[in-house]
Scaffold this motif. Structure first.
Motif, PDB file in Angstrom:
ATOM      1  N   HIS A  27       0.859  -1.183   0.000  1.00 26.74           N
ATOM      2  CA  HIS A  27       0.000   0.000   0.000  1.00 26.74           C
ATOM      3  C   HIS A  27       0.898   1.238   0.000  1.00 26.74           C
ATOM      4  O   HIS A  27       1.707   1.425   0.915  1.00 26.74           O
ATOM      5  CB  HIS A  27      -0.908  -0.004   1.231  1.00 26.74           C
ATOM      6  N   PHE A  59      -6.387   6.531   2.219  1.00 24.44           N
ATOM      7  CA  PHE A  59      -5.962   5.203   2.666  1.00 24.44           C
ATOM      8  C   PHE A  59      -6.878   4.674   3.766  1.00 24.44           C
ATOM      9  O   PHE A  59      -7.354   3.533   3.699  1.00 24.44           O
ATOM     10  CB  PHE A  59      -4.520   5.249   3.172  1.00 24.44           C
ATOM     11  N   TYR A  63      -8.735   1.370   2.647  1.00 23.71           N
ATOM     12  CA  TYR A  63      -7.909   0.205   2.980  1.00 23.71           C
ATOM     13  C   TYR A  63      -8.762  -1.022   3.282  1.00 23.71           C
ATOM     14  O   TYR A  63      -9.757  -0.951   3.995  1.00 23.71           O
ATOM     15  CB  TYR A  63      -7.022   0.509   4.188  1.00 23.71           C
ATOM     16  N   CYS A  70       2.513  -4.806   3.189  1.00 25.78           N
ATOM     17  CA  CYS A  70       3.077  -3.748   4.020  1.00 25.78           C
ATOM     18  C   CYS A  70       2.548  -2.408   3.529  1.00 25.78           C
ATOM     19  O   CYS A  70       1.879  -2.330   2.495  1.00 25.78           O
ATOM     20  CB  CYS A  70       4.609  -3.773   4.000  1.00 25.78           C
ATOM     21  N   ILE A  71       2.850  -1.362   4.282  1.00 25.21           N
ATOM     22  CA  ILE A  71       2.375  -0.017   3.965  1.00 25.21           C
ATOM     23  C   ILE A  71       3.580   0.911   3.862  1.00 25.21           C
ATOM     24  O   ILE A  71       4.433   0.929   4.758  1.00 25.21           O
ATOM     25  CB  ILE A  71       1.421   0.495   5.062  1.00 25.21           C
ATOM     26  N   LEU A  73       4.402   4.770   3.826  1.00 22.92           N
ATOM     27  CA  LEU A  73       3.679   5.971   4.246  1.00 22.92           C
ATOM     28  C   LEU A  73       4.585   7.194   4.256  1.00 22.92           C
ATOM     29  O   LEU A  73       5.632   7.193   4.909  1.00 22.92           O
ATOM     30  CB  LEU A  73       3.102   5.742   5.648  1.00 22.92           C
ATOM     31  N   GLU A  96      -0.512  -4.258   9.465  1.00 18.44           N
ATOM     32  CA  GLU A  96       0.579  -4.518   8.527  1.00 18.44           C
ATOM     33  C   GLU A  96       1.791  -3.644   8.861  1.00 18.44           C
ATOM     34  O   GLU A  96       1.637  -2.507   9.327  1.00 18.44           O
ATOM     35  CB  GLU A  96       0.120  -4.249   7.092  1.00 18.44           C
ATOM     36  N   ILE A  98       4.620  -0.970   8.717  1.00 23.03           N
ATOM     37  CA  ILE A  98       4.597   0.349   8.084  1.00 23.03           C
ATOM     38  C   ILE A  98       6.025   0.830   7.858  1.00 23.03           C
ATOM     39  O   ILE A  98       6.835   0.878   8.788  1.00 23.03           O
ATOM     40  CB  ILE A  98       3.835   1.360   8.958  1.00 23.03           C
TER      41      ILE A  98
END
Length: 221
Positions: A27, A59, A63, A70-71, A73, A96, A98
């Protein structure tokens, strides 16, 4: 003259970084469209799936947990900041790993981010190899964490299947009391306690007393 047109196939130089054959999801949360597109191209070159979000608000709204991933950011975006988003992710039980990726890294921000439990912190511009390697580690960690949560849940279900008397016997067993002592406590025969113990072991799929103690500890995790 017949000309043969040869198909050109792009082969990613990062294939060695693949976690496995599954298309896990990365993501990508960043307000910079070019950054999102670049990261998406990179992760999809190693058979991962990239999903783009142009803001933290987007998000949090869109989401969906679709399995291991994973994210990524960004910290500083218009509207909700990355740090604010971290608080809301925790509230929404988004678990998940980050990866913070920002061009505005400094020590105080890094410390605050890690206090929120982020997996790693990368500064822009980030080397492609390092980014893929970090994503690889994050997804691997998520796979293990999901397996642990699933195992813990199955143990809790098994513990909840115990009868009230079996739970009482289990409590005394793990406190160190013998079958004879437990039998005296309940004014029952040792054979009856042994039957309860066998039933508990069967329901929890425990093969030893030591394993039974470890499984029992799941109730207070």
């Amino acid at each position: 003259m017949n000309l043969k047109i040869q198909e050109v196939v792009f082969v990613s130089p990062y294939r060695a970084f693949r976690v496995n054959k599954s298309r896990h999801i990365v993501h990508i949360v960043d307000d910079d469209e070019s950054v999102r597109a670049s990261i998406k191209f990179l992760v999809e070159s190693v058979d991962l799936t990239g999903i783009e979000y142009d803001s933290a608000d987007t998000f949090l709204r869109d989401y969906r947990d679709a399995g291991p991933g994973c994210i990524i950011l960004d910290l500083r975006m218009p509207g909700m900041s990355g740090l604010e988003a971290l608080d809301l992710m925790k509230q929404q039980l988004i678990l998940e790993p980050i990866i913070i990726m920002t061009g505005h890294g400094d020590v105080p921000v890094t410390v605050r981010a890690f206090k929120h439990g982020v997996f790693d912190f990368l500064e822009k511009p980030c080397n492609d190899n390092l980014l893929i390697e970090t994503i690889n580690r994050a997804i691997s960690a998520d796979i293990l964490e999901r397996a642990d949560r699933e195992k813990s849940q199955s143990i809790r279900v098994a513990l909840n299947s115990l009868t009230q008397r079996e739970q009482e016997v289990l409590n005394l067993l793990v406190s160190g009391q013998s079958n004879k002592q437990i039998a005296e406590h309940f004014f029952l025969s040792p054979k009856t306690i042994e039957r309860h113990r066998s039933s508990i072991m069967r329901k929890l799929e425990a093969t030893s007393f030591a394993q039974l103690v470890r499984l029992s500890a799941t109730r207070v995790d």
